[in-house]
Design an enzyme around this catalytic site. Structure first.
Site, mmCIF file in Angstrom:
data_model
loop_
_atom_site.group_PDB
_atom_site.id
_atom_site.type_symbol
_atom_site.label_atom_id
_atom_site.label_comp_id
_atom_site.label_asym_id
_atom_site.label_seq_id
_atom_site.Cartn_x
_atom_site.Cartn_y
_atom_site.Cartn_z
ATOM 1 N N HIS A 112 60.724 -20.857 -4.570
ATOM 2 C CA HIS A 112 60.400 -20.991 -5.677
ATOM 3 C C HIS A 112 61.087 -21.905 -6.781
ATOM 4 C CE1 HIS A 112 62.310 -17.196 -6.842
ATOM 5 N NE2 HIS A 112 62.527 -17.843 -8.000
ATOM 6 N N ASP A 162 58.865 -16.944 0.470
ATOM 7 C CA ASP A 162 59.862 -17.664 -0.510
ATOM 8 C C ASP A 162 60.934 -17.925 0.225
ATOM 9 O OD1 ASP A 162 60.598 -18.506 -2.894
ATOM 10 O OD2 ASP A 162 60.798 -16.627 -3.968
ATOM 11 N N SER A 259 67.914 -15.815 -8.600
ATOM 12 C CA SER A 259 66.934 -16.270 -7.989
ATOM 13 C C SER A 259 67.301 -16.950 -6.669
ATOM 14 C CB SER A 259 65.797 -16.995 -8.657
ATOM 15 O OG SER A 259 64.658 -16.243 -8.955
#
Ligand SMILES: *[C@@H]1O[C@H](CO)[C@@H](O)[C@H](O)[C@H]1NC(C)=O
Ligand SMILES: *[C@@H]1O[C@H](CO)[C@@H](O)[C@H](O)[C@H]1NC(C)=O
Ligand SMILES: *[C@@H]1O[C@H](CO)[C@@H](O)[C@H](O)[C@H]1NC(C)=O
Length: 313
Positions: A112, A162, A259
């Protein structure tokens, strides 16, 4: 009876085979460690024509540091920590994701991270400790990105699969400041605790820390099956095969993972090495105790990662 015993024995050996570390992953891990932490020195004697013998100096020892939550990382503690960003024409850089160096060319991250408002990931910083200062004991170096490789089954906005890699524009010269983490030797469920690291963004590009921070987190195993609601990110809910459920029992600061950054465990025999077990995927809840977050289970993707590594020449 004999047949049953035979069946049980072959089943047991299959189980052991299935659970043991992947031999290629194990070999690569040992090689990385040797390259950085072992040095061969020649020992000669003082008389003529004396034989030269070799000794291996191994600097990979000492105890594992105690992790105090939200503490700044020490110099050379996480030499695989990468920060990913976008650099524009005016040479201004926005850093917005974390990553983990896993070979001399590849950085593991979350898929992502390729779908943000900040633009393509085109710069990777390695060897950094504190941003915006030269006062720290670090050897920061920026790399360009040759290729972004996202998992073929990643279908945003859903956060299944992901996981992604970026291929750097040149090889990393390994040192104490920059060297890879090992890939997993297991799926992660045997571990109770993990270390998460990052420059302190709660979600993409919120207020960030200048210092690399570390935090200890707990394995919540299947808990996310009940705590994670189905939503746009996870329309089928938590998937325990490809995802991990990790969090903190207190309301202490668990916002420290970027992230795309890693959750780590220490190598069983080499205290200088860590395995990247998970990749920070969904937004991390910061002030809610016992609400674990969802991470990508790296072990589930070993085959894909190894296939991409094999393409790198
Ligand atoms: C762009 O910024 C980086 C990092 O601040 C710096 O190292 C580099 O020299 C700059 N490049 C140009 C062309 O100004
Ligand atoms: C790695 O080291 C070699 C030899 O010292 C040097 O030529 C090369 O530029 C270095 N690469 C990087 C990425 O620093
Ligand atoms: C979880 O993911 C795996 C692998 O991607 C898939 O085969 C499986 O069907 C999924 N399970 C559920 C319950 O969605």
């Amino acid at each position: 009876m004999l047949r049953l015993i035979f069946l049980l024995v072959s089943l047991a050996s299959n189980l052991v085979l299935g659970q043991g570390p992947d031999p290629a992953v194990q070999k690569a891990c040992t090689l990385f460690k040797q390259k950085v932490f072992e040095e061969r020195v020649a020992i000669s004697f003082l008389f003529p024509n004396a034989p030269i013998t070799w000794e291996t100096l191994d600097s990979c020892h000492g105890s594992r540091p105690l992790i105090v939550d939200g503490d700044p990382a020490e110099s050379k503690e996480f030499p695989h920590a990468a920060r990913l960003g976008h650099r524009n024409e005016k040479n201004e850089t926005k850093w917005f994701c974390g990553g983990t160096l896993i070979s001399n060319r590849l950085v593991l991250t979350a898929a992502h991270c390729f779908y943000t408002e900040f633009g393509a990931v085109n710069v990777v910083r390695l060897g950094e400790l504190w941003f915006d200062t030269d006062e720290d004991d670090a050897e920061p170096e920026d790399f360009g990105v040759l290729r972004s490789i996202e998992h073929p089954e990643f279908k945003e906005p859903a956060l299944y699969n992901d996981i992604a890699m970026v291929r750097l524009d040149r090889a990393v010269n390994f040192s104490l400041y920059k060297h890879p983490a090992c890939l997993p030797f297991d799926d992660g469920e045997i571990h109770d605790k993990f270390i998460a690291i990052g420059w302190g963004q709660k979600a993409l590009a919120q207020a960030e820390s200048k210092k690399l921070l570390k935090v200890e987190l707990r394995n919540y195993h299947q808990r996310c099956l009940v705590t994670t609601e189905k939503n746009e990110d996870l329309p089928e809910g938590f998937n325990a095969t490809s995802q991990m459920c990790i969090g903190s029992p207190d309301s202490k600061d668990t916002c420290n993972g970027d992230s795309g950054g890693p959750v780590l465990v220490y190598h069983k025999d080499f205290p200088c090495m860590q395995h990247v077990i998970g990749v920070t995927s969904t937004g991390i809840s910061c002030d809610t105790p016992d609400v674990p977050s969802v991470y990508t289970r790296v072990n589930h993707y070993l085959k894909w990662i190894k296939a991409e590594m094999a393409k790198v020449t």
